[in-house]
Design an enzyme around this catalytic site. Structure first.
Site, PDB file in Angstrom:
ATOM      1  N   THR A  29       9.038  24.024   4.685  1.00 35.92           N
ATOM      2  CA  THR A  29       8.347  22.901   3.918  1.00 35.92           C
ATOM      3  C   THR A  29       7.563  23.421   3.126  1.00 35.92           C
ATOM      4  O   THR A  29       7.408  22.894   1.952  1.00 35.92           O
ATOM      5  CB  THR A  29       7.723  21.842   5.111  1.00 35.92           C
ATOM      6  N   GLU A  36      -1.735  32.726   8.361  1.00 35.48           N
ATOM      7  CA  GLU A  36      -1.896  31.422   8.132  1.00 35.48           C
ATOM      8  C   GLU A  36      -3.299  31.162   8.488  1.00 35.48           C
ATOM      9  O   GLU A  36      -3.931  30.224   7.850  1.00 35.48           O
ATOM     10  CB  GLU A  36      -0.818  30.327   8.698  1.00 35.48           C
TER      11      GLU A  36
END
Length: 230
Positions: free
Chosen positions: A35, A107
């Site tokens: 995504t 992340e």
């Protein structure tokens, strides 16, 4: 729409959100995964508005550069107005499981300095309780056995992630990942704290202490937006 079409829809919605809410000349935080890739592809159309991006993985760095988007080292950036990334699961409070793509530590680092975390997912990722997706834990290799025992003592079944040819999967940081299955995570904040205190753990793929601020969710009815924090 199939899942890939929903991902492209929400990736474009995230690029539109950035264009509407982030001033020109800023640096954009970019996550990792399928995504996030759709967001990168959509971001390419407005790349000239921004100074560049900070990436959470080597794979995202390569995709950004292929689009002609400058990638900056995080040490060169004082702040990020926004970080856009996907999730393997997200609950109604904006707590997430991340790390299915193996980039959980980078992340979490990039997300920690962003003023706003925008999570981009398709509707299949919304869950009432986290834990159906195995929880990734990045571990220093010498601590693999010790951490496996420590996790198993808390329930569930941690297992070493392996590549298709059976070798231990290694992160961009050179560490291994334990995928911890069989969990129902009723208190994500407490579990994140507890696992991060185990010696040898680099980080756990629970994003609860710093969860999403906004979720853009692709559904057959279009993109739905949820706001968790003002």
């Amino acid at each position: 729409m199939n899942q890939d079409e929903l991902k492209r829809l929400v990736g474009q919605a995230a690029a539109d959100y950035v264009q509407q809410n982030v001033a020109s000349g800023a640096v954009i935080g970019v996550g990792t995964g399928s995504t996030a890739n759709c967001f990168i592809d959509a971001l390419a159309a407005i790349k000239d508005r921004y100074r560049g991006a900070v990436s959470s993985s080597e794979a995202s760095t390569a995709r950004l550069r292929a689009h002609g988007i400058a990638v900056l080292d995080l040490n060169e950036v004082d702040n990020l107005p926004v970080y856009v990334d996907g999730a393997d699961e997200i609950d109604a409070q904006g707590h997430m499981i991340k790390g299915g793509g193996g980039a959980l530590t980078r992340e979490k680092i990039v997300a920690s300095i962003a003023r706003e975390f925008v999570c981009v997912v398709d509707a299949s990722k919304l869950v009432p309780v986290l834990g159906a997706f195995p929880l990734p834990v990045e571990v220093i290799p010498m601590a693999q056995a010790a951490v496996t025992r420590a996790l198993a003592a808390q329930g569930g079944a941690p297992a070493l992630r392996r590549t298709a040819d059976g070798k231990p999967y290694l992160t961009d940081n050179g560490n291994v990942i334990l995928d911890w299955s069989g969990l129902q995570i009723e208190d994500p904040v407490a579990l994140e704290t507890r696992v991060n205190q185990i010696p040898g753990v680099v980080t756990v793929g629970l994003f609860a202490q710093r969860g999403a601020d906004i979720c853009l969710m692709g559904t057959p009815q279009g993109v739905q937006r949820a706001t968790y924090r003002a």
